[in-house]
Scaffold this motif. Structure first.
Motif, PDB file in Angstrom:
ATOM      1  N   VAL A   1      18.432  36.704 -47.581  1.00  0.00           N
ATOM      2  CA  VAL A   1      17.151  36.061 -47.255  1.00  0.00           C
ATOM      3  C   VAL A   1      16.954  36.161 -45.749  1.00  0.00           C
ATOM      4  O   VAL A   1      17.751  35.633 -44.967  1.00  0.00           O
ATOM      5  CB  VAL A   1      17.136  34.591 -47.698  1.00  0.00           C
ATOM      6  CG1 VAL A   1      15.780  33.958 -47.403  1.00  0.00           C
ATOM      7  CG2 VAL A   1      17.495  34.468 -49.168  1.00  0.00           C
ATOM      8  N   VAL A   2      15.891  36.833 -45.349  1.00  0.00           N
ATOM      9  CA  VAL A   2      15.587  37.016 -43.928  1.00  0.00           C
ATOM     10  C   VAL A   2      14.374  36.152 -43.592  1.00  0.00           C
ATOM     11  O   VAL A   2      13.307  36.286 -44.195  1.00  0.00           O
ATOM     12  CB  VAL A   2      15.293  38.494 -43.613  1.00  0.00           C
ATOM     13  CG1 VAL A   2      14.953  38.669 -42.139  1.00  0.00           C
ATOM     14  CG2 VAL A   2      16.501  39.363 -43.990  1.00  0.00           C
TER      15      VAL A   2
ATOM     16  N   ARG B   1      25.762  32.039 -43.970  1.00  0.00           N
ATOM     17  CA  ARG B   1      24.802  32.129 -42.880  1.00  0.00           C
ATOM     18  C   ARG B   1      25.302  33.187 -41.888  1.00  0.00           C
ATOM     19  O   ARG B   1      26.446  33.139 -41.441  1.00  0.00           O
ATOM     20  CB  ARG B   1      24.650  30.778 -42.195  1.00  0.00           C
ATOM     21  CG  ARG B   1      23.624  30.735 -41.064  1.00  0.00           C
ATOM     22  CD  ARG B   1      22.219  30.744 -41.596  1.00  0.00           C
ATOM     23  NE  ARG B   1      21.247  30.573 -40.509  1.00  0.00           N
ATOM     24  CZ  ARG B   1      20.648  29.430 -40.214  1.00  0.00           C
ATOM     25  NH1 ARG B   1      20.919  28.326 -40.940  1.00  0.00           N
ATOM     26  NH2 ARG B   1      19.775  29.351 -39.227  1.00  0.00           N
ATOM     27  N   LEU B   2      24.452  34.125 -41.541  1.00  0.00           N
ATOM     28  CA  LEU B   2      24.843  35.246 -40.693  1.00  0.00           C
ATOM     29  C   LEU B   2      24.443  35.004 -39.246  1.00  0.00           C
ATOM     30  O   LEU B   2      23.551  34.199 -38.956  1.00  0.00           O
ATOM     31  CB  LEU B   2      24.190  36.534 -41.197  1.00  0.00           C
ATOM     32  CG  LEU B   2      24.509  36.914 -42.647  1.00  0.00           C
ATOM     33  CD1 LEU B   2      23.634  38.076 -43.097  1.00  0.00           C
ATOM     34  CD2 LEU B   2      25.987  37.259 -42.807  1.00  0.00           C
TER      35      LEU B   2
ATOM     36  N   ARG C   1       9.294  34.943 -44.643  1.00  0.00           N
ATOM     37  CA  ARG C   1      10.517  34.843 -45.449  1.00  0.00           C
ATOM     38  C   ARG C   1      10.497  35.994 -46.451  1.00  0.00           C
ATOM     39  O   ARG C   1       9.537  36.161 -47.214  1.00  0.00           O
ATOM     40  CB  ARG C   1      10.601  33.507 -46.172  1.00  0.00           C
ATOM     41  CG  ARG C   1      11.951  33.305 -46.900  1.00  0.00           C
ATOM     42  CD  ARG C   1      12.117  31.898 -47.441  1.00  0.00           C
ATOM     43  NE  ARG C   1      11.096  31.549 -48.409  1.00  0.00           N
ATOM     44  CZ  ARG C   1      10.084  30.720 -48.167  1.00  0.00           C
ATOM     45  NH1 ARG C   1       9.946  30.144 -46.974  1.00  0.00           N
ATOM     46  NH2 ARG C   1       9.189  30.446 -49.096  1.00  0.00           N
ATOM     47  N   ARG C   2      11.545  36.811 -46.449  1.00  0.00           N
ATOM     48  CA  ARG C   2      11.603  37.990 -47.311  1.00  0.00           C
ATOM     49  C   ARG C   2      13.005  38.066 -47.899  1.00  0.00           C
ATOM     50  O   ARG C   2      13.998  37.977 -47.170  1.00  0.00           O
ATOM     51  CB  ARG C   2      11.306  39.245 -46.488  1.00  0.00           C
ATOM     52  CG  ARG C   2      11.011  40.510 -47.286  1.00  0.00           C
ATOM     53  CD  ARG C   2       9.973  41.298 -46.514  1.00  0.00           C
ATOM     54  NE  ARG C   2       9.909  42.718 -46.770  1.00  0.00           N
ATOM     55  CZ  ARG C   2       8.780  43.355 -47.084  1.00  0.00           C
ATOM     56  NH1 ARG C   2       7.653  42.682 -47.232  1.00  0.00           N
ATOM     57  NH2 ARG C   2       8.761  44.649 -47.238  1.00  0.00           N
TER      58      ARG C   2
ATOM     59  N   HIS D   1      19.269  34.610 -41.106  1.00  0.00           N
ATOM     60  CA  HIS D   1      19.649  35.598 -42.117  1.00  0.00           C
ATOM     61  C   HIS D   1      20.742  34.952 -42.963  1.00  0.00           C
ATOM     62  O   HIS D   1      21.775  34.529 -42.430  1.00  0.00           O
ATOM     63  CB  HIS D   1      20.203  36.875 -41.473  1.00  0.00           C
ATOM     64  CG  HIS D   1      19.165  37.691 -40.765  1.00  0.00           C
ATOM     65  ND1 HIS D   1      19.387  38.995 -40.396  1.00  0.00           N
ATOM     66  CD2 HIS D   1      17.915  37.401 -40.357  1.00  0.00           C
ATOM     67  CE1 HIS D   1      18.305  39.476 -39.796  1.00  0.00           C
ATOM     68  NE2 HIS D   1      17.411  38.521 -39.749  1.00  0.00           N
ATOM     69  N   THR D   2      20.529  34.872 -44.268  1.00  0.00           N
ATOM     70  CA  THR D   2      21.477  34.191 -45.155  1.00  0.00           C
ATOM     71  C   THR D   2      21.738  35.031 -46.400  1.00  0.00           C
ATOM     72  O   THR D   2      20.787  35.518 -47.031  1.00  0.00           O
ATOM     73  CB  THR D   2      20.934  32.816 -45.595  1.00  0.00           C
ATOM     74  OG1 THR D   2      20.605  32.043 -44.432  1.00  0.00           O
ATOM     75  CG2 THR D   2      21.955  32.065 -46.435  1.00  0.00           C
TER      76      THR D   2
END
Length: 534
Positions: free
Chosen positions: A521-522, A505-506, A457-458, A494-495
């Motif tokens: 947030v990935v 949300r992507l 989580r990054r 991915h958000t």
């Protein structure tokens, strides 16, 4: 007795020459990395190096990016027929990145420098590096592209004069590249790093040949390829003859599709393996197609990983027993001008399909499926002087559990093998974002007797308005499978979290804009477990 002594001495000489060639490639890799400008090359190590013979066949390589290095010979295929090697000088070099003529995707630029000893071309120093930007619709990743022309600058296999066309401030190659990319200093700087690595090959191979003799070294190149072929064939012969099949899928939601099938059928016949991809999906109107060279590279890497022998030196000899049939106009062999930027998504499923099929021959060494997905994100912004900053990140996930231990945490896809760039390096290089979190994604591990590894989580935070982000990934709807009762690994996501707290949300393929204090947030998924959980 005399014959035996001669054979022993010959083997000793071959071993010494081989060690010298391996050392050349390791030094090339060190020099390229230390000379590079962009974080994707310098920190993530998204590059490969090799030493080839005069026909462009790899004779030695450093341990870098498998899908790149396996493709070097494909990029150079027929080089002795395209160019008159007798006309090459020490000032010449060859450049290419054409995905439809042996290349990968446009960002991977191949550079070949001829090595001339005693007036003849004896080989090439070969490097490829992932350049952070090659133009196109969006900095770093053109996720909405549907044809190659929208993805950036396409370079056919081209011979040029280094002093005239690159080193000169008005050189054609230097000017064309500089005018078509957003970050010319980084692109030209990384290309210079490739030149530095290639010149290492020129110097060191010349020294090796001066020490041991030109003909002796040329003969050694052929013997090393033949030796690897014999060992590779011997390893294949340990697989029971038969037909092995597996179908893997990637998520096609972002392209208006459902699960997209990658079907691999392997026929093992003695010391040969034939691979067919009949039944694989057709090419897609999006950036997700995988050029033929990448497909072949993924197959070669997967078979190599699946064989019981783990210490066979890789060179072109290893590829001789592998015969591959990929339907034209499929997602694994698209016709121009299809887009190919995200080709590692289907290439990764090629890897999974091959290793999964061969696992039935070696159930004791089978593993749960890893996340095995390249999760890429680029963050780009214009500064007050109108200059771009472009950061490109490659994030790994969890690997599958096996019969002896849990899967590894937070490792890149096996055919990609990139490192995670340190936060300190990124925040030193770029001032349009900062990283607020970098952690293992707890709970992403697939349970089992031996669990899969955890993902990552990054979180990136925009430091000002107008930061453009784009990215792609896979396994957002379903995580990788466990094996022998092991549970599936977690999914990725991915958000975007806006500064006002709203979230978005992507999809697995996206482009968006962040304003000041917005976050993206990935999350990458974990690996599948091995065996039934206790």
């Amino acid at each position: 007795m005399k014959s035996s002594e001669t054979s022993l001495n010959s083997a000793q000489d071959l071993s010494i020459i081989k060690a010298g060639m391996d050392a050349i490639c390791r030094e090339m890799a060190v020099n390229l990395r230390r000379s590079a400008i962009s974080s994707i090359v310098r920190e993530a190590r998204d590059f490969s190096v090799a030493l080839t013979d005069a026909r462009g066949e790899v004779v030695s390589q450093a341990e870098c990016i498998p899908i790149m290095t396996a493709g070097i010979a494909l990029a150079m295929k027929g080089i002795d027929k395209r160019f008159d090697l007798s006309t090459f000088t020490e000032d010449d070099a060859i450049l290419m990145n054409d995905p439809f003529d042996g290349g990968q995707h446009l960002q991977d630029i191949y550079l070949f420098t001829p090595i001339i000893v005693e007036g003849q071309v004896v080989g090439f120093g070969a490097t490829t590096a992932h350049h952070v930007d090659l133009g196109g619709m969006h900095a770093g990743i053109s996720t909405q592209a549907t044809e190659i022309y929208q993805e950036g600058l396409r370079i056919p296999l081209s011979k040029f004069s280094v002093s005239r066309d690159f080193e000169s401030p008005h050189g054609f190659v230097r000017q064309v590249l500089g005018a078509n990319v957003r970050v010319p200093d980084a692109v030209l700087g990384d290309l210079r790093a490739q030149f530095a690595a290639n010149q290492t090959a020129v110097r060191r191979l010349s020294e090796l040949m001066n020490r041991h003799g030109v003909e002796e070294c040329l003969n050694a190149m052929e013997q090393l390829k033949d030796y690897s072929e014999r060992r590779f064939r011997a390893a294949i012969e340990q697989i029971p003859d038969g037909i092995y099949s597996k179908t893997e899928y990637f998520d096609g939601t972002a392209y208006g599709l459902k699960d997209v099938p990658i079907n691999a059928t392997l026929e093992v016949d003695g010391s040969d393996i034939r691979v067919s991809f009949e039944g694989t999906a057709g090419q897609i109107a999006g950036n997700i197609n995988c050029p033929l060279a990448s497909t072949i590279s993924a197959v070669q890497s997967a078979i190599r990983c699946s064989l019981p022998s783990t210490d066979i030196d890789f060179n072109e000899g290893c590829n001789r027993p592998i015969h591959i049939d990929v339907p034209y106009r499929s997602v694994l062999n698209p016709a121009p001008p299809m887009a190919v930027r995200s080709r590692l998504t289907p290439a990764s499923r090629v890897f999974n399909a091959i290793t999964g099929a061969l696992a039935t021959a070696y159930p004791d060494s089978a593993t749960g499926t890893g996340f095995d997905t390249t999760t890429a994100i680029t963050l780009a912004a214009l500064d007050s002087q109108g200059k771009y900053q472009v950061a490109l990140e490659i994030l790994g996930g969890g690997w599958g559990g096996c019969s002896e231990h849990d899967g590894a945490d937070a490792l890149d896809n096996p055919i990609s093998n990139c490192a995670n760039a340190p936060i300190e390096a990124l925040e030193t290089d770029y001032d349009h974002f900062w990283i607020s979190e970098y952690a293992l994604a707890d709970g992403s591990q697939g349970g089992g007797q031996y669990s899969g590894g955890a993902g990552i989580r990054r979180t990136y935070v925009a430091k000002h308005d107008g930061v453009k982000v784009a990215g792609y990934s896979d396994r957002h709807r379903q995580g990788p499978d466990g094996i022998f009762g092991g549970l599936s690994g977690g999914t990725g996501s991915h958000t975007i979290i806006r500064a006002d707290g709203t979230t978005m949300r992507l999809s697995t393929n996206y482009e968006e804009v962040l304003n000041k204090d917005d976050q993206i947030v990935v999350v990458t998924g974990g690996g599948g477990g091995y065996g039934t959980p206790d």
